[in-house]
Design an enzyme around this catalytic site. Structure first.
Site, PDB file in Angstrom:
ATOM      1  N   SER A 254       0.702  -1.264   0.030  1.00 30.23           N
ATOM      2  CA  SER A 254       0.011   0.099  -0.101  1.00 30.23           C
ATOM      3  C   SER A 254       0.962   1.189   0.094  1.00 30.23           C
ATOM      4  O   SER A 254       0.488   2.178  -0.262  1.00 30.23           O
ATOM      5  CB  SER A 254      -0.956   0.035   1.192  1.00 30.23           C
ATOM      6  OG  SER A 254      -0.295   0.295   2.419  1.00 30.23           O
TER       7      SER A 254
ATOM      8  N   LYS B  71       1.281   4.135   7.306  1.00 30.66           N
ATOM      9  CA  LYS B  71       0.587   4.940   6.600  1.00 30.66           C
ATOM     10  C   LYS B  71       1.099   6.449   6.528  1.00 30.66           C
ATOM     11  O   LYS B  71       1.751   7.064   7.451  1.00 30.66           O
ATOM     12  CB  LYS B  71      -0.795   4.954   6.823  1.00 30.66           C
ATOM     13  CG  LYS B  71      -1.516   3.624   6.332  1.00 30.66           C
ATOM     14  CD  LYS B  71      -1.644   3.324   4.924  1.00 30.66           C
ATOM     15  CE  LYS B  71      -2.357   1.888   4.758  1.00 30.66           C
ATOM     16  NZ  LYS B  71      -1.507   0.860   4.993  1.00 30.66           N
TER      17      LYS B  71
END
Length: 232
Positions: A153, A191
């Site tokens: 991701s 993230k």
């Protein structure tokens, strides 16, 4: 999104273009990526072209133009100019106290605390497994630890599946920092951190994943990414 091999090939082509102005040959690409045949390079080139990273020029041999690069190469992350340092080499366990790196400085033993999801959050990891040796000038002040990245991701931020993420322990983060975020005290994920009004956004660097918007009481920062340790 880019796979590890796609990212490596894109970087190799871009570096060769910067050095000589001439794209590498398919044989050179094959050797650089340690592939057995040129058919694998053809597939990678096609994938990069379909994703808009490169363009092949018609009727010209070895004519490849790099159109764009993933985020770190552009230096356009949320924190302007931030690109994690990358150590390329052997991910061996820490050497003894008398060992020194090439600069003559004693390396720092950084504990590896397990794995971190760069994808769907996985359960929080607290177990120390071993240590790795890191150059001291890469770490700076504070306490540090490492986590093995699992998932894709964050690939457009140059963070690949299998990388070792070097983390500076911190409970605070600025908008644009790439962080280890603990969600609901159960799940940990890597993230990019942003504040959106009264909420916190945890952003992937891959369009195949969605941004997660959460209230602050559900997110606890456990550290900030300062570098990557990558084995080739």
């Amino acid at each position: 999104m880019l796979t590890r091999k796609q990212y490596e090939l894109l970087r190799f082509i871009n570096e060769r273009l910067k050095e000589s102005g001439i794209p590498p040959s398919f044989d050179e690409m094959k050797d650089a990526l340690d592939l057995r045949s040129k058919s694998g390079i053809h597939r990678l080139i096609t994938a990069l072209e379909e994703r808009g990273f490169i363009r092949r020029l018609a009727n010209r041999a070895r004519a490849i133009e790099v159109i764009k690069l993933p985020e770190p190469a552009l230096g356009s992350g949320g924190r302007r100019g931030f690109t994690p340092s990358v150590i390329e080499g052997n991910l061996g366990k820490a050497r003894g106290p008398a060992s020194f790196d090439e600069s003559g400085e004693q390396p720092v033993a950084v504990p590896v605390m397990g794995r971190i999801a760069a994808g769907t959050p996985i359960e929080a990891l607290q177990t120390r497994s071993h240590t790795i040796s890191v150059p001291p000038d890469m770490l700076g002040a504070g306490e540090h630890y490492a986590l093995e990245v699992r998932g894709d991701s964050m690939v457009e931020a140059g963070i690949l599946d299998g990388d070792m993420a070097l983390i500076q322990r911190s409970e605070n983060a600025d908008t644009g920092d790439i962080v280890v975020a603990l969600i609901d005290e159960e799940e940990a994920t890597l993230k990019r951190f942003r504040r959106r009004g009264a909420s916190i956004a945890l952003e992937p660097a891959n369009t195949a994943y969605e941004v997660r918007i959460l209230p602050p009481n559900r997110v606890r920062i456990q550290g900030k990414l300062i570098g990557l340790y990558r084995k080739y």
